[in-house]
Each structure stands twice: as C-alpha cells, then as structure tokens.
Design an enzyme around this catalytic site. Sequence first.
Site, short mmCIF file in Angstrom:
data_model
loop_
_atom_site.label_atom_id
_atom_site.label_comp_id
_atom_site.label_asym_id
_atom_site.label_seq_id
_atom_site.Cartn_x
_atom_site.Cartn_y
_atom_site.Cartn_z
N ASP A 27 -6.03 -1.00 -1.62
CA ASP A 27 -6.70 -1.98 -2.48
C ASP A 27 -8.02 -2.46 -1.89
OD1 ASP A 27 -5.44 -3.49 -0.31
OD2 ASP A 27 -6.04 -5.27 -1.45
N ASP A 54 -5.37 2.75 10.74
CA ASP A 54 -6.78 2.46 10.99
C ASP A 54 -6.94 2.10 12.46
OD1 ASP A 54 -9.46 1.88 10.26
OD2 ASP A 54 -8.99 -0.20 9.86
N VAL A 91 -11.64 3.02 1.99
CA VAL A 91 -11.13 3.76 0.83
C VAL A 91 -10.20 2.90 -0.03
CG1 VAL A 91 -11.39 6.05 1.87
CG2 VAL A 91 -9.26 4.77 2.24
N GLU A 115 3.56 4.42 5.70
CA GLU A 115 2.38 3.56 5.67
C GLU A 115 1.26 4.27 4.89
OE1 GLU A 115 1.04 0.96 5.52
OE2 GLU A 115 0.21 0.12 7.36
N GLY A 158 0.78 -1.24 0.00
CA GLY A 158 0.00 0.00 0.00
C GLY A 158 0.80 1.28 0.00
P1 5GP Z 1 -4.50 -1.18 11.14
O1 5GP Z 1 -3.55 -2.21 11.66
O2 5GP Z 1 -4.12 0.23 11.48
O3 5GP Z 1 -5.92 -1.51 11.52
O4 5GP Z 1 -4.56 -1.36 9.59
C1 5GP Z 1 -3.71 -0.80 8.72
C2 5GP Z 1 -3.87 -1.50 7.39
O5 5GP Z 1 -5.23 -1.86 7.14
C3 5GP Z 1 -3.49 -0.57 6.27
O6 5GP Z 1 -2.13 -0.69 5.96
C4 5GP Z 1 -4.36 -1.07 5.14
O7 5GP Z 1 -3.71 -2.12 4.47
C5 5GP Z 1 -5.58 -1.62 5.82
N1 5GP Z 1 -6.70 -0.65 5.79
C6 5GP Z 1 -7.22 0.04 6.81
N2 5GP Z 1 -8.22 0.84 6.42
C7 5GP Z 1 -8.33 0.65 5.09
C8 5GP Z 1 -9.20 1.22 4.08
O8 5GP Z 1 -10.06 2.06 4.30
N3 5GP Z 1 -8.98 0.77 2.82
C9 5GP Z 1 -8.04 -0.16 2.49
N4 5GP Z 1 -7.94 -0.50 1.21
N5 5GP Z 1 -7.22 -0.70 3.42
C10 5GP Z 1 -7.37 -0.29 4.69
MG MG Z 2 -1.13 -1.89 4.68
#
Ligand code: 5GP
Ligand code: MG
Length: 179
Positions: free
Chosen positions: A159, A103, A153, A99, A45
């Site tokens: 993706d 999220d 998104v 990054e 990403g």
């Molecule tokens: P976290 O560990 O912070 O929950 O997740 C981070 C990862 O989740 C990001 O690097 C991404 O790959 C994925 N992610 C989180 N939100 C989104 C989103 O809205 N769209 C997409 N495509 N991937 C997301």
């Molecule tokens: Mg990611």
Amino acid sequence: MHDAVKNILVTEEQIIERCKELGKQIKNDYELNNETPLLVGLLKGSVPFMAELMKHIDMDVCFEFMDVSSYEGTESIGDVKVNLDLRCSVKNVPVLLVEDIVDTGRTIKEVKRLLAHKGASSVKVVALLDKPDRRVVDIEAEYVGFEIPNEFVIGYGLDFNQKYRNLPYVGVLKEEYYM
Ligand code: 5GP
Ligand code: MG
C-alpha cells in the site's frame, strides 16, 4: 495501468508462475523433515500473496495472521509493534512466515525472534519481494519471489497510505503521489 503507477515491475501472471514454483519447493523442503508448516501471514500486505501461494503448497497446511507495524508513509521506523498477536500456540510448530516484502529486514528479524521465543520449532520466511540493497540487519528470507530494485512499490498487497493493495500487479509508485 493505474494512474499512480509509474511502471509495472511484476505482473500477475509472473506472480502466479512463481507461486507455483515456490509452493513445490516449500512442499519438498518440509516433507524431507516430515513436517507441515503453519503459514503465518503478516497483515495486511501478505493477504494476496498468501492466498495465491497456499493454493500451490500441496500439503494440509493451516494459516494464521499477525499484525505488526513498522512503516509510516514511505519511511521505515525502528521498532516493530505487535498490533494483533497469533490466536494459537506455536510451541513446537514449524512456522513459515509469509511477508509481502523484505526491505530493511527489521520486521522479519523481530517477528522471527518473537516466534522463536514462543517456542516455534523453526521459523522460516517466504517473501513475495526482496529489496536486498536496503538491508540494515543481517537477515535473509529462505524463499523469495522476486528481487526488486530500491524503489517504493505498490500493489499485490503493498500500500501507500492504505491504498493500492488491490492492484493485481506490483508497480512503482509515481513520485508525485508522495510529494
Ligand atoms: P522492513 O522491516 O523489512 O524494513 O519493512 C518491511 C515492511 O515495510 C513491509 O512489510 C512493508 O509493509 C513495508 N515496505 C517496505 N518496502 C516497501 C515498499 O516498497 N512499498 C510498500 N508499500 N511497503 C514497503
Ligand atoms: Mg508489511
């Protein structure tokens, strides 16, 4: 606009402008400590963001990639798995993690812990996007491109089932596409 996109949240022009600002800020901050960060991008990403951002960091920066996985479809899974580790040592190296989006925060929290364990002298995070409403662990990126609402998104590296990473903007995925 691609048919899978409900609406565009961030345009390519806005991303480029923001990368210029972030690049200057990053240079100034690291120069204050006489340091040059090693940029470490999380595959896949971060690729478009890494490519744009590094053009605007006016220092002799090097970059590497790691691959960790945390997401299946649109739902977060708990643990982070290292699929591809760094090829170089980060001992005593100031690392700037690049990054696509923060999220829940689990990914960057885990990767920061990992890099600190490998001896990095510091680990900071620059993220193109931030969804603060979704955070479940107490962590923030030092540098954020854009705060966005809690919507799924795609584009600019992000993706859905490996597609749409090549869109030159960030947009909301239409609900019917993940039904
Ligand atoms: P976290 O560990 O912070 O929950 O997740 C981070 C990862 O989740 C990001 O690097 C991404 O790959 C994925 N992610 C989180 N939100 C989104 C989103 O809205 N769209 C997409 N495509 N991937 C997301
Ligand atoms: Mg990611």
